[in-house]
Design an enzyme around this catalytic site. Structure first.
Site, PDB file in Angstrom:
ATOM      1  N   TYR A 135      -4.501   1.338  88.240  1.00 34.24           N
ATOM      2  CA  TYR A 135      -4.109   2.835  88.398  1.00 34.24           C
ATOM      3  C   TYR A 135      -4.374   3.285  89.636  1.00 34.24           C
ATOM      4  O   TYR A 135      -3.619   4.175  90.203  1.00 34.24           O
ATOM      5  CB  TYR A 135      -4.331   3.526  87.073  1.00 34.24           C
ATOM      6  N   ASN A 149       7.485   6.767  81.851  1.00 32.78           N
ATOM      7  CA  ASN A 149       8.630   6.130  82.524  1.00 32.78           C
ATOM      8  C   ASN A 149       9.713   5.767  81.539  1.00 32.78           C
ATOM      9  O   ASN A 149       9.942   5.601  80.570  1.00 32.78           O
ATOM     10  CB  ASN A 149       7.883   4.499  82.757  1.00 32.78           C
ATOM     11  N   CYS A 167       6.167  -0.740  84.567  1.00 36.22           N
ATOM     12  CA  CYS A 167       4.823  -0.114  84.396  1.00 36.22           C
ATOM     13  C   CYS A 167       3.777  -1.050  83.739  1.00 36.22           C
ATOM     14  O   CYS A 167       2.641  -0.823  83.714  1.00 36.22           O
ATOM     15  CB  CYS A 167       4.977   1.225  83.791  1.00 36.22           C
ATOM     16  N   HIS A 168       4.417  -2.147  83.164  1.00 30.33           N
ATOM     17  CA  HIS A 168       3.220  -2.991  82.381  1.00 30.33           C
ATOM     18  C   HIS A 168       2.657  -3.918  83.367  1.00 30.33           C
ATOM     19  O   HIS A 168       1.672  -4.595  82.928  1.00 30.33           O
ATOM     20  CB  HIS A 168       4.320  -3.821  81.547  1.00 30.33           C
ATOM     21  N   GLU A 206       5.340 -13.338  82.449  1.00 27.26           N
ATOM     22  CA  GLU A 206       5.675 -13.244  84.161  1.00 27.26           C
ATOM     23  C   GLU A 206       4.585 -14.146  84.553  1.00 27.26           C
ATOM     24  O   GLU A 206       4.714 -14.342  85.852  1.00 27.26           O
ATOM     25  CB  GLU A 206       5.379 -11.664  84.619  1.00 27.26           C
TER      26      GLU A 206
END
Lengths: 197, 271
Positions: free
Chosen positions: B144, B167, B175-176, B203
């Site tokens: 962050y 979001n 945002c993850h 991912e």
């Protein structure tokens, strides 16, 4: 505060967020108005659609003080009227003058075509009369028709009508009066035709 | 000739006015409102697509993609949408673009398609946060604090978290991929930490490795060759962890050892 009163301020603040509310709130009125002017449902829908799209584009361009001070109802009627006039000009659609031969047609519309044996006192006939009155209104010259509809059908004040039509108050007053006289004349003639036939 | 005398009866002006006032109001056809919204670019429509964390609903207007959300049913999604935006959303009849389909199915997408987002209604700060999150490559994460510093608001770390939580288009604006500085995965608006871990795993970001390094106090990894230090996931976590890297616990430690911040992942301001 009613939605109608609150709308200009919320539109000034968040046009995209509040535009749908504006359309939902005014769509029946603008569609009815367009229908009374054109007497054709497809035309009326297209006119109302174009009017809202134009309104959106105008609001998008206006500074917020101008939006906040708009008299929304009168402004939307004005746009609708302009869109209708442009279409009529372009398509030569139903622009009927007092002296046009169509008058007989309109008068004949007082008879129910699918009901040649008239039942004078039935409810049905009353309904038809009202529909036919709308037909007769549609045959009035444009300057009388729009004045008459705005003033007496939509119930706007003389001042609002004057602002919408961009005419002096006196002109609106006299056109409103003449429109009623002309309409009475048309009604009488159509009844006369009825009696003769 | 006096035609008037043959008229059956004269209509009074009053009767005419009364009749005019009784004109019934016509109902606008149901097609009018959607057509207007469509023409001015304000209509939203949605698709339902399968994702690694179950079915998601994706709404879009002409301005771009306006909402991504999980929901139990179309009806629930439509309610959620109306609640958030105060306008209606309708099912889309056309097929979703291939770019969105691929992105949602695998999330890991080499091409990184350029998608338009409809972020009306968000503050400038919130938009800046989301646009920054969009820069994080798949397979990587950033803390962050990184977003706060990158958008020029280093003190606003908490507000960054709040903005990411709001979001409207998670998955597509990833945002993850934003985690805590200590390596803990942190919260996720779309189904909590568990879903966030699932997405990172899909991912190839290895959430367990991120947590393990963080748990040992490791914040950065140094690259001996170029004398630069990076976030552990920079360039893909496999390459970094497997090769010979020097672990740093802080920026200061890294700089003292003569390392400078990597220009790709920018773990600190260049100085």
């Amino acid at each position: 505060m009613t939605l109608e009163q609150a709308l200009p301020a919320s539109l000034a603040l968040d046009l995209d967020g509040c535009f749908e509310q504006l359309v939902s709130h005014y769509q029946d009125r603008l569609y009815s108005f367009a229908y009374r002017l054109t007497r054709n449902r497809e035309d009326a829908e297209e006119v109302a659609q174009d009017a809202f799209v134009r309104a959106y584009r105008a609001l998008k361009a206006y500074p917020s003080e101008r939006i906040r001070s708009l008299s929304m109802r009168a402004w939307l009627y004005q746009i609708t009227l302009n869109v209708t006039r442009n279409r009529l000009r372009g398509k030569k659609l139903r622009l009927v003058s007092m002296s046009a031969p169509n008058r007989n047609e309109a008068a004949a519309a007082f008879d129910a075509p699918d009901n040649p044996e008239r039942q004078p006192d039935s409810v049905l006939e009353k309904k038809e009369r009202r529909a036919n009155l709308a037909e007769l209104v549609a045959t009035l010259p444009e300057r009388y028709r729009s004045t008459l509809i705005l003033r007496y059908v939509e119930g706007l004040s003389l001042e609002e009508v004057a602002a919408i039509l961009k005419q002096p108050l006196g002109t609106v007053k006299s056109n409103a009066h003449r429109a009623v006289v002309a309409l009475r004349e048309l009604i009488s003639q159509s009844r006369h035709a009825e009696v003769k036939s | 000739m006096k035609p008037q005398s043959t008229y059956p009866r004269r209509v009074s002006s009053l009767a005419v006015l009364q009749a005019l006032r009784r004109f019934p109001e016509e109902k606008a056809p149901a097609t009018l409102l959607p057509a207007v919204l469509q023409r001015v670019g304000l209509a939203d429509t949605y698709w339902r697509l399968e994702s690694p964390i179950g079915p998601v609903y994706i709404a879009h207007s002409r301005a771009g993609i306006s909402m991504v959300s999980r929901a139990k049913s179309s009806a629930q999604f439509e309610r959620n949408f109306a609640k958030r935006y105060g306008r209606a959303v309708h099912p889309e009849t056309a097929a979703p673009p291939a770019a969105i389909r691929t992105l949602i199915r695998r999330l890991r997408s080499g091409e990184r398609p350029k998608l338009q987002f409809d972020l009306r209604g968000l503050s400038e700060f919130e938009r800046a946060v989301l646009m920054k999150a969009l820069e994080i490559p798949d397979g990587e994460v950033r803390p962050y604090t990184w977003i706060a510093r990158e958008i020029g608001r280093p003190e606003a770390v908490r507000a960054v978290g709040t903005a990411l939580g709001k979001n409207p288009v998670p998955l597509l604006i990833p945002c993850h991929r934003v985690v805590r500085s200590d390596g803990r995965i942190g919260q996720y608006s779309m189904g909590g930490t568990r879903n966030k871990r699932t997405l990172l795993t899909v991912e190839g970001a290895h959430p367990e490795t991120i947590e393990r390094l963080g748990g040992r106090g490791i914040r950065f990894l140094g690259n001996e060759k170029g004398h630069s230090f990076c976030y552990p996931t920079c360039g893909g976590i496999e390459t970094l962890v497997q090769s010979n890297k020097i672990a740093f616990r802080s920026e200061r430690e890294a700089r003292r050892a003569g390392y400078h911040p990597c220009q790709q992942c920018r773990p600190a301001m260049a100085s």
